[in-house]
Design an enzyme around this catalytic site. Structure first.
Site, PDB file in Angstrom:
ATOM      1  N   HIS A  65       1.047  -1.287   0.118  1.00  0.00           N
ATOM      2  CA  HIS A  65       0.021   0.082  -0.018  1.00  0.00           C
ATOM      3  C   HIS A  65       0.939   1.074   0.052  1.00  0.00           C
ATOM      4  CE1 HIS A  65       0.131   1.186   4.451  1.00  0.00           C
ATOM      5  NE2 HIS A  65       0.218  -0.226   4.400  1.00  0.00           N
ATOM      6  N   ASP A 173       6.030   1.926   6.818  1.00  0.00           N
ATOM      7  CA  ASP A 173       4.799   1.358   6.700  1.00  0.00           C
ATOM      8  C   ASP A 173       3.807   1.908   5.604  1.00  0.00           C
ATOM      9  OD1 ASP A 173       2.399  -0.131   6.744  1.00  0.00           O
ATOM     10  OD2 ASP A 173       1.783   0.626   8.715  1.00  0.00           O
ATOM     11  N   GLU A 201      -5.151   1.792   2.383  1.00  0.00           N
ATOM     12  CA  GLU A 201      -5.041   0.591   3.353  1.00  0.00           C
ATOM     13  C   GLU A 201      -5.296   1.123   4.616  1.00  0.00           C
ATOM     14  OE1 GLU A 201      -3.173  -2.277   6.234  1.00  0.00           O
ATOM     15  OE2 GLU A 201      -2.697   0.156   5.721  1.00  0.00           O
ATOM     16  N   GLU A 202      -4.833   2.209   5.147  1.00  0.00           N
ATOM     17  CA  GLU A 202      -5.041   2.518   6.391  1.00  0.00           C
ATOM     18  C   GLU A 202      -6.532   3.008   6.977  1.00  0.00           C
ATOM     19  OE1 GLU A 202      -2.400   1.876   8.361  1.00  0.00           O
ATOM     20  OE2 GLU A 202      -0.690   2.215   7.163  1.00  0.00           O
ATOM     21  N   HIS A 312       3.093   3.289  12.960  1.00  0.00           N
ATOM     22  CA  HIS A 312       2.206   4.779  12.952  1.00  0.00           C
ATOM     23  C   HIS A 312       2.448   5.808  13.707  1.00  0.00           C
ATOM     24  CE1 HIS A 312      -1.728   1.982  11.384  1.00  0.00           C
ATOM     25  NE2 HIS A 312      -0.265   1.869  10.474  1.00  0.00           N
TER      26      HIS A 312
END
Length: 348
Positions: A65, A173, A201-202, A312
């Site tokens: 992603h 990420d 995606e998140e 994150h």
């Protein structure tokens, strides 16, 4: 070898979910000379086909992603401060006082009531987003609106740093997963392979849902980044995975029960090519596999992830040896699958 200069460019690109233009442009520029077909779907995911020396006996999709977690401007106060909410899951404890970029051009800092003005439990409580604000130096709402708009994306303003063993950056990420796919597209592949650089995606696996439907693979490898909790005061049984122990192979998370034979094959392949691999020792989190594995009539799916501390957050930390292990394993595993070695296996 991992191209850390390219990884830095990918990580420094600002692309919160739904606003992936910057990283998408880098990816397309990098792969254009090497891909046999490139398309961008209506959501913004980049779908790529790369022909190999031989036709694939099993249709395989590799997915990573493009989006990162961040914030979004939701309101502007009369005295020029920006109110915001999260885009993707963020630990509120880690963002106070951090530098941010609003709309990819305006610098700001996340503020909160000073601790000496708090009362009672307020000083130790985790602040809500409604208690925080972004200070861009504007004196009024009217002045702020000259530079920012409602709905503007807000990004962590973080440096990419590295030494001989470690990388540190925002958005590892899943810009690392994007890097793996880019390098595979640039390489000579034994078998035809499809690739998906997906959006959003998140915030709910939206890009992967559409991409898997379009490509209609039989097998999928999701190249991801996952939480390593190998830090002080965390019991070994709760560390999930550890830096320096190689590629992380998931058995189950909150969205997916991974294909058992693909899990076994991952460890067999890692041993064969001489790289480290470790189990993800928790049923936690989720990734685009949650959408891909149930697309159409079903897709046999595996996640191969990079262990990463402080996921994150404005600064994530990963191990360079692990980066090499994930890349080597993903490339080798993908061609074994495309060769058709799992086609007649029992489902598991």
């Amino acid at each position: 070898m991992i191209n850390y200069e390219l990884l830095e460019r990918l990580c420094r690109a600002n692309s919160v979910s739904g606003d992936e233009d910057s990283v998408r442009s880098i990816i397309i520029d990098e792969i254009k000379p090497y891909a046999d077909s490139i398309s961008v779907d209506p959501l913004g995911s980049v779908l790529v086909h790369k022909r190999g020396k031989n036709r694939a006996k099993a249709k395989l999709m590799l997915s990573a992603h493009m989006d990162e977690v961040g914030l979004m401007v939701t309101d502007i106060t009369s005295d020029g401060y920006l109110k915001f909410d999260e885009v993707g899951g963020i630990d509120r404890r880690v963002i106070y006082g951090k530098n941010v970029i609003v709309g990819d051009k305006i610098n700001g800092v996340i503020g909160l009531k000073p601790v000496h003005l708090t009362k009672g439990d307020e000083s130790s409580a985790i602040p809500e987003y409604s208690d925080m604000y972004i200070d861009i130096g504007a004196a009024s709402k009217e002045e702020a609106l000259k530079y920012v708009s409602y709905g503007d994306s807000v990004y962590f303003d973080s440096e990419f740093t590295q030494n001989d063993t470690i990388i540190q950056s925002k958005a590892i990420d899943d810009r690392f997963g994007c890097l793996v796919l880019i390098e595979m597209i640039k390489s000579d592949l034994e078998y035809d392979t499809d690739f998906a650089f997906v959006v959003q995606e998140e915030i709910g696996l939206h890009g992967a849902t559409a991409a898997a439907y379009t490509i209609a693979p039989e097998f999928a490898l999701v190249i991801e980044t996952t939480t390593a909790a190998d830090i002080p005061e965390i019991d070994e049984a709760k560390q999930v995975c550890c830096l320096g122990e190689g590629a992380v192979i998931s058995v189950m998370d909150r969205r997916t029960r991974y294909d058992k034979r693909m899990v076994d094959l991952a460890f067999e392949t890692a041993e064969k090519i001489g790289v480290k691999a470790q189990y993800k020792r928790a049923v936690a989190g989720g990734n685009d596999a949650g959408a891909i594995h149930k697309s159409r009539s079903g897709v046999r799916t595996l996640a191969v992830s990079l262990a990463c501390r402080y996921l994150h957050a404005p600064s994530c930390v990963a191990d360079k040896d692990d980066c090499e292990s994930v890349f080597a394993l993903a490339k080798e595993l993908s061609q074994i699958i495309a060769e058709g070695r799992l086609c007649n296996d029992n489902i598991g």
